[in-house]
Design a protein around this motif. Sequence first.
Motif, short mmCIF file in Angstrom:
data_model
loop_
_atom_site.label_atom_id
_atom_site.label_comp_id
_atom_site.label_asym_id
_atom_site.label_seq_id
_atom_site.Cartn_x
_atom_site.Cartn_y
_atom_site.Cartn_z
N CYS A 135 -29.32 -0.82 21.24
CA CYS A 135 -28.88 0.37 20.15
C CYS A 135 -28.87 1.72 20.88
O CYS A 135 -29.13 1.71 21.81
N CYS A 172 -38.95 -0.21 21.50
CA CYS A 172 -37.98 1.26 22.54
C CYS A 172 -38.34 2.52 21.54
O CYS A 172 -37.57 2.96 22.91
N CYS A 173 -38.22 2.26 20.38
CA CYS A 173 -38.52 4.01 19.85
C CYS A 173 -39.74 3.90 19.05
O CYS A 173 -40.39 2.85 19.02
S1 SF4 Z 1 -37.39 -0.43 18.97
FE1 SF4 Z 1 -36.33 1.19 18.19
S2 SF4 Z 1 -34.74 1.60 20.26
FE2 SF4 Z 1 -35.59 -0.37 19.90
S3 SF4 Z 1 -34.27 -1.36 19.39
FE3 SF4 Z 1 -35.41 -1.12 17.42
S4 SF4 Z 1 -34.95 0.48 16.91
FE4 SF4 Z 1 -33.31 0.08 18.62
#
Ligand code: SF4
Length: 358
Positions: A135, A172-173
């Motif tokens: 990603c 992670c975002c």
């Molecule tokens: S949480 Fe955010 S950075 Fe992590 S894979 Fe999903 S969209 Fe991508």
Amino acid sequence: MSMADMREPIESGCPDGFQYMHPTMRKNFGQWKFHDDPQPGVLRHVAFSGDEVYTIKAGTQRILDVFTLRTLCDIGDKFADGFIRFTIRSNIEYIVTEEAKVQPLIDALTDAGFIVGGTKNSVTSLSHTQGWLHCDIPGTDASGVVKSMMDELIDEFTAWNMPNRVHITTSCCQINCGGQGDIAINVQHTKPPKIDHNLVSNVCERPSVVARCPVAAIRPAMVNGKPSLEVDEKKCICCGACFPPCPPMQINDAEHSKLAVWIGGNHSNARGKPTFQKLVASGIPNNPPRWPEATAIVKRILKEYKAGAKDWERINEWVERIGWPRFFEVTGLPFTKYHVDNWRGARASLNASTHIRF
Ligand code: SF4
Ligand code: SF4
């Protein structure tokens, strides 16, 4: 060209799952009478025809190396009926039709270092994304958080100690995956992005990044005679959506990118409507390699849920019954001004309607 000469189309979508199913499952599709839980990590489904299948579940890491995958497949060939599947929470499931095969399979998995569990009222494997690998917006290593927390919650994975199932998610975002868990550990950026003006004109897709901002905080600007961008920091909600189309807008920061814990998200079920998560802890240090602060908060919430919830109450149902003030009281988590969404622009500019915007 005659029909006979035409080649078959190459399908690139999801293949038909029936070809991979255990024959007994295929035969009894839609004809199941009931299922029960003989022991942690094992499900038994009984069909109207009298057929039975046992499903044995074990936790695995999200990204499997070839050696581990071969080990798991070899165990499936030797101790199960040669059929496996993976769940959305990175558990592997083996299907067998004889009860006598269940314990040898569990023993083989345990001997190889895999942990059987994750069924019924347990804490099942944390679901997580693997942003660093696939990603473009990750702000942290969700897999590391998952590994650290599962190491500490392993006894809750292998036993039926909880009032009901607990699904934990990470992201992670700040904006995409990781929602709708009983407990979610999500990244929280706390400062607007920093723009590297020297790189913007070469790298950035400026129309895309301006359109990407949910609060219209990004404007084109000339900086040092070169086309660049500027951010209205009063409007910016630090979501991180601008980083993928414009890598020079760096928002990840070792000090200012934190973690936040949200609880009570649930998709609808037979008894209730969907529920949204609510923020219960913010500004938690994003502290690799073991994330002790975030893990301690999750364990504290689980401890109080285990002690205070009635049988079969999910976390959101427990909090709704005791009330939010009592939740903060029993968990000892501070209720701060950051828990109140007082951002005045939200009514007009966030996606609060069914209209689709790009
Ligand atoms: S949480 Fe955010 S950075 Fe992590 S894979 Fe999903 S969209 Fe991508
Ligand atoms: S972080 Fe989000 S709100 Fe802030 S400028 Fe970027 S896209 Fe806009």
